[in-house]
Design a protein around this motif. Structure first.
Motif, mmCIF file in Angstrom:
data_model
loop_
_atom_site.group_PDB
_atom_site.id
_atom_site.type_symbol
_atom_site.label_atom_id
_atom_site.label_comp_id
_atom_site.label_asym_id
_atom_site.label_seq_id
_atom_site.Cartn_x
_atom_site.Cartn_y
_atom_site.Cartn_z
ATOM 1 N N GLY A 1 67.787 72.972 55.090
ATOM 2 C CA GLY A 1 68.002 74.698 55.558
ATOM 3 C C GLY A 1 68.603 74.801 54.576
ATOM 4 N N PRO A 2 68.759 76.161 54.240
ATOM 5 C CA PRO A 2 69.228 76.816 52.995
ATOM 6 C C PRO A 2 71.277 76.953 53.273
ATOM 7 N N ASN A 3 71.729 77.272 52.232
ATOM 8 C CA ASN A 3 73.102 77.030 52.150
ATOM 9 C C ASN A 3 73.249 77.676 53.597
ATOM 10 N N GLY A 4 74.205 76.993 53.729
ATOM 11 C CA GLY A 4 75.001 77.919 55.704
ATOM 12 C C GLY A 4 74.578 77.827 56.220
ATOM 13 N N ALA A 5 72.943 77.196 56.562
ATOM 14 C CA ALA A 5 72.088 77.258 57.647
ATOM 15 C C ALA A 5 72.733 76.358 59.125
ATOM 16 N N GLY A 6 73.217 76.032 58.798
ATOM 17 C CA GLY A 6 73.669 74.656 60.302
ATOM 18 C C GLY A 6 74.201 73.548 60.456
ATOM 19 N N LYS A 7 73.300 72.567 59.029
ATOM 20 C CA LYS A 7 73.675 71.425 58.982
ATOM 21 C C LYS A 7 74.542 70.478 59.074
ATOM 22 N N THR A 8 75.623 70.877 58.426
ATOM 23 C CA THR A 8 76.448 70.360 58.727
ATOM 24 C C THR A 8 77.014 70.234 59.674
ATOM 25 N N THR A 9 77.245 71.730 60.332
ATOM 26 C CA THR A 9 78.170 71.507 61.353
ATOM 27 C C THR A 9 76.937 71.036 62.980
ATOM 28 N N LEU A 10 75.870 70.615 63.100
ATOM 29 C CA LEU A 10 74.993 70.103 63.605
ATOM 30 C C LEU A 10 75.921 68.933 63.750
ATOM 31 N N SER B 1 69.965 67.207 53.528
ATOM 32 C CA SER B 1 69.745 67.486 51.971
ATOM 33 C C SER B 1 68.584 68.889 51.490
ATOM 34 N N HIS B 2 69.215 69.236 50.380
ATOM 35 C CA HIS B 2 68.253 70.454 49.610
ATOM 36 C C HIS B 2 67.381 70.196 49.174
ATOM 37 N N ILE B 3 67.092 69.029 49.077
ATOM 38 C CA ILE B 3 65.748 68.219 47.436
ATOM 39 C C ILE B 3 64.911 67.931 48.292
ATOM 40 N N HIS C 1 80.453 85.957 62.921
ATOM 41 C CA HIS C 1 79.486 85.569 62.087
ATOM 42 C C HIS C 1 78.610 84.400 62.131
ATOM 43 N N PHE C 2 78.503 83.013 62.646
ATOM 44 C CA PHE C 2 77.581 82.352 62.520
ATOM 45 C C PHE C 2 77.151 81.884 64.287
ATOM 46 N N SER C 3 75.805 81.445 64.192
ATOM 47 C CA SER C 3 75.633 80.683 65.447
ATOM 48 C C SER C 3 74.504 79.728 65.151
ATOM 49 N N THR D 1 79.015 78.212 68.474
ATOM 50 C CA THR D 1 79.180 79.876 67.798
ATOM 51 C C THR D 1 80.704 79.660 67.088
ATOM 52 N N TYR D 2 80.344 80.351 66.039
ATOM 53 C CA TYR D 2 81.960 80.906 64.924
ATOM 54 C C TYR D 2 81.964 81.607 65.026
ATOM 55 N N GLY D 3 82.965 82.546 65.384
ATOM 56 C CA GLY D 3 83.126 83.032 66.331
ATOM 57 C C GLY D 3 82.163 84.412 65.902
ATOM 58 N N PRO E 1 80.597 61.677 54.655
ATOM 59 C CA PRO E 1 79.998 63.440 54.595
ATOM 60 C C PRO E 1 79.760 64.105 53.342
ATOM 61 N N GLU E 2 79.792 65.706 53.175
ATOM 62 C CA GLU E 2 79.370 66.163 52.379
ATOM 63 C C GLU E 2 80.425 65.601 51.277
ATOM 64 N N LYS E 3 80.973 65.585 50.826
ATOM 65 C CA LYS E 3 81.934 65.466 49.303
ATOM 66 C C LYS E 3 82.848 64.052 50.224
ATOM 67 N N ASP F 1 75.065 63.753 55.111
ATOM 68 C CA ASP F 1 75.795 64.891 54.444
ATOM 69 C C ASP F 1 75.183 65.028 52.798
ATOM 70 N N GLU F 2 74.130 65.789 52.891
ATOM 71 C CA GLU F 2 73.762 65.571 51.166
ATOM 72 C C GLU F 2 74.012 64.467 50.032
ATOM 73 N N PRO F 3 74.043 63.406 50.659
ATOM 74 C CA PRO F 3 73.901 62.172 50.056
ATOM 75 C C PRO F 3 73.817 62.187 48.396
HETATM 76 N N1 LIG Z 1 84.843 76.817 61.026
HETATM 77 C C1 LIG Z 1 84.503 77.488 60.732
HETATM 78 N N2 LIG Z 1 85.186 77.956 60.770
HETATM 79 C C2 LIG Z 1 84.073 79.520 61.227
HETATM 80 N N3 LIG Z 1 82.766 79.162 60.122
HETATM 81 C C3 LIG Z 1 82.216 78.370 60.267
HETATM 82 C C4 LIG Z 1 83.460 76.843 60.206
HETATM 83 N N4 LIG Z 1 82.606 75.910 59.303
HETATM 84 C C5 LIG Z 1 81.443 76.184 59.379
HETATM 85 N N5 LIG Z 1 81.171 77.917 59.249
HETATM 86 C C6 LIG Z 1 80.353 78.652 59.197
HETATM 87 O O1 LIG Z 1 78.807 78.246 59.652
HETATM 88 C C7 LIG Z 1 77.781 78.725 58.964
HETATM 89 C C8 LIG Z 1 77.059 76.719 59.034
HETATM 90 O O2 LIG Z 1 77.450 75.865 58.102
HETATM 91 P P1 LIG Z 1 77.590 74.694 57.630
HETATM 92 O O3 LIG Z 1 78.224 73.895 57.197
HETATM 93 O O4 LIG Z 1 76.694 73.696 58.753
HETATM 94 O O5 LIG Z 1 76.148 74.933 57.277
HETATM 95 P P2 LIG Z 1 75.425 74.086 56.112
HETATM 96 O O6 LIG Z 1 73.500 74.055 56.334
HETATM 97 O O7 LIG Z 1 75.537 72.744 55.804
HETATM 98 O O8 LIG Z 1 75.191 74.833 54.178
HETATM 99 P P3 LIG Z 1 75.714 73.979 52.873
HETATM 100 O O9 LIG Z 1 73.927 73.978 52.944
HETATM 101 O O10 LIG Z 1 76.194 74.764 52.202
HETATM 102 O O11 LIG Z 1 76.075 72.796 53.531
HETATM 103 C C9 LIG Z 1 77.777 78.989 57.698
HETATM 104 O O12 LIG Z 1 77.893 80.430 57.391
HETATM 105 C C10 LIG Z 1 79.698 78.978 57.813
HETATM 106 O O13 LIG Z 1 80.807 79.916 56.724
#
Ligand SMILES: Nc1ncnc2c1ncn2[C@@H]1O[C@H](COP(=O)(O)OP(=O)(O)OP(=O)(O)O)[C@@H](O)[C@H]1O
Ligand SMILES: [Mg+2]
Length: 242
Positions: free
Chosen positions: A36-45, A189-191, A16-18, A12-14, A80-82, A157-159
């Motif tokens: 997954g869509p933007n913000g789905a949690g892919k990079t977090t995983l 990926s999104h593609i 807003h997201f888990s 969980t991040y605060g 990484p993504e970028k 991550d998004e190569p």
């Molecule tokens: N350090 C952080 N603190 C708080 N929230 C975060 C943090 N990092 C990511 N988030 C939130 O966690 C959610 C998932 O982010 P993540 O980067 O894993 O998404 P993603 O699936 O990789 O998206 P994208 O396709 O845009 O790369 C988003 O809502 C993001 O705003």
């Protein structure tokens, strides 16, 4: 053999997201994409898999070793993504740095770098500094680094982002070749169209929840394309959460 095992992961991040109770595993030698869509949690995983951040609950095993044990990262390459690096490094210098860090013997390193530069079509940029390159060219330098050293698991991550159509085709060929060599690929990926053709397996994440994990053949038995399957699943999930 499972290269990646993700067991009941929550993060969980605060408020807003888990990521909620994610479990799946990935076998050696497969091309896998986490969609997954933007913000789905892919990079977090991916960050959790690399122990860059820590889960609130659950376990991640990479090659049967817990992700919080640095031995789990032996033989793992990650872009990484970028991708970026110190701007005063040349393409050759970046790859030399990565190779040295991976313990590649000096006499083997130069031929590996030469071959990686050729495969990414950036041989003519070998002595150019990153500060004098376009973003797609820098991305290619990052991608060349996955060909340095002996990597068994390659996490991207998004190569494809920032690559032109030629770069996309080059990268797809490289990914297929890595698979032929027995490597495992984990691609965020999104593609969808590209992933449908490239991957053995996919997982779909939305708002931190895993909606599907299975072979592309299973997706195509249900729907006419991965794109259709993805949109139906996400729409159903969005309707359900209203
Ligand atoms: N350090 C952080 N603190 C708080 N929230 C975060 C943090 N990092 C990511 N988030 C939130 O966690 C959610 C998932 O982010 P993540 O980067 O894993 O998404 P993603 O699936 O990789 O998206 P994208 O396709 O845009 O790369 C988003 O809502 C993001 O705003
Ligand atoms: Mg991301």
């Amino acid at each position: 053999m499972h290269v990646i095992q993700i067991e009941n992961i929550s993060k969980t991040y605060g408020e807003h997201f888990s990521l909620r109770n994610i479990s799946f595993s990935l076998e050696k030698g497969k091309i896998f994409s986490l969609l997954g869509p933007n913000g789905a949690g892919k990079t977090t995983l991916v960050k959790l898999m690399l122990n860059l951040i820590h889960q609130d609950a659950g376990n991640i095993l990479i090659n049967n070793t817990e992700a919080n044990n640095k031995k789990s990262r032996l033989g793992v390459a990650f872009i990484p993504e970028k991708f970026n690096f110190f701007p005063f490094y040349t393409a050759y210098g970046v790859l030399e740095f990565f190779g040295t860090m991976k313990g590649v013997q000096a006499d083997l390193l130069k031929p590996q770098i030469d071959s990686a530069l050729k495969m990414l079509n950036i041989d003519e940029l070998r002595n150019r500094k990153l500060s004098k390159m376009s973003k797609g060219q820098i991305q290619r330098v990052g991608l060349a680094s996955i060909l340095i050293g002996d990597n068994d698991l390659i996490i991207l991550d998004e190569p494809f982002s920032g690559l032109d159509p030629i770069g996309m085709r080059d990268l797809k060929d490289i990914i297929k070749k890595l698979k032929e060599d027995g490597k495992t690929l984990f691609i965020n990926s999104h593609i969808l169209l590209e992933m449908e053709h490239l991957c053995d397996e996919v997982a779909i994440l939305n708002r931190g929840e895993l909606l599907f994990k299975g072979p592309v053949s299973e997706v195509l038995a249900k729907e006419k394309s991965l794109d259709d399957f993805f949109h139906k699943l996400i729409n159903q999930d969005e309707q359900g959460s209203k």
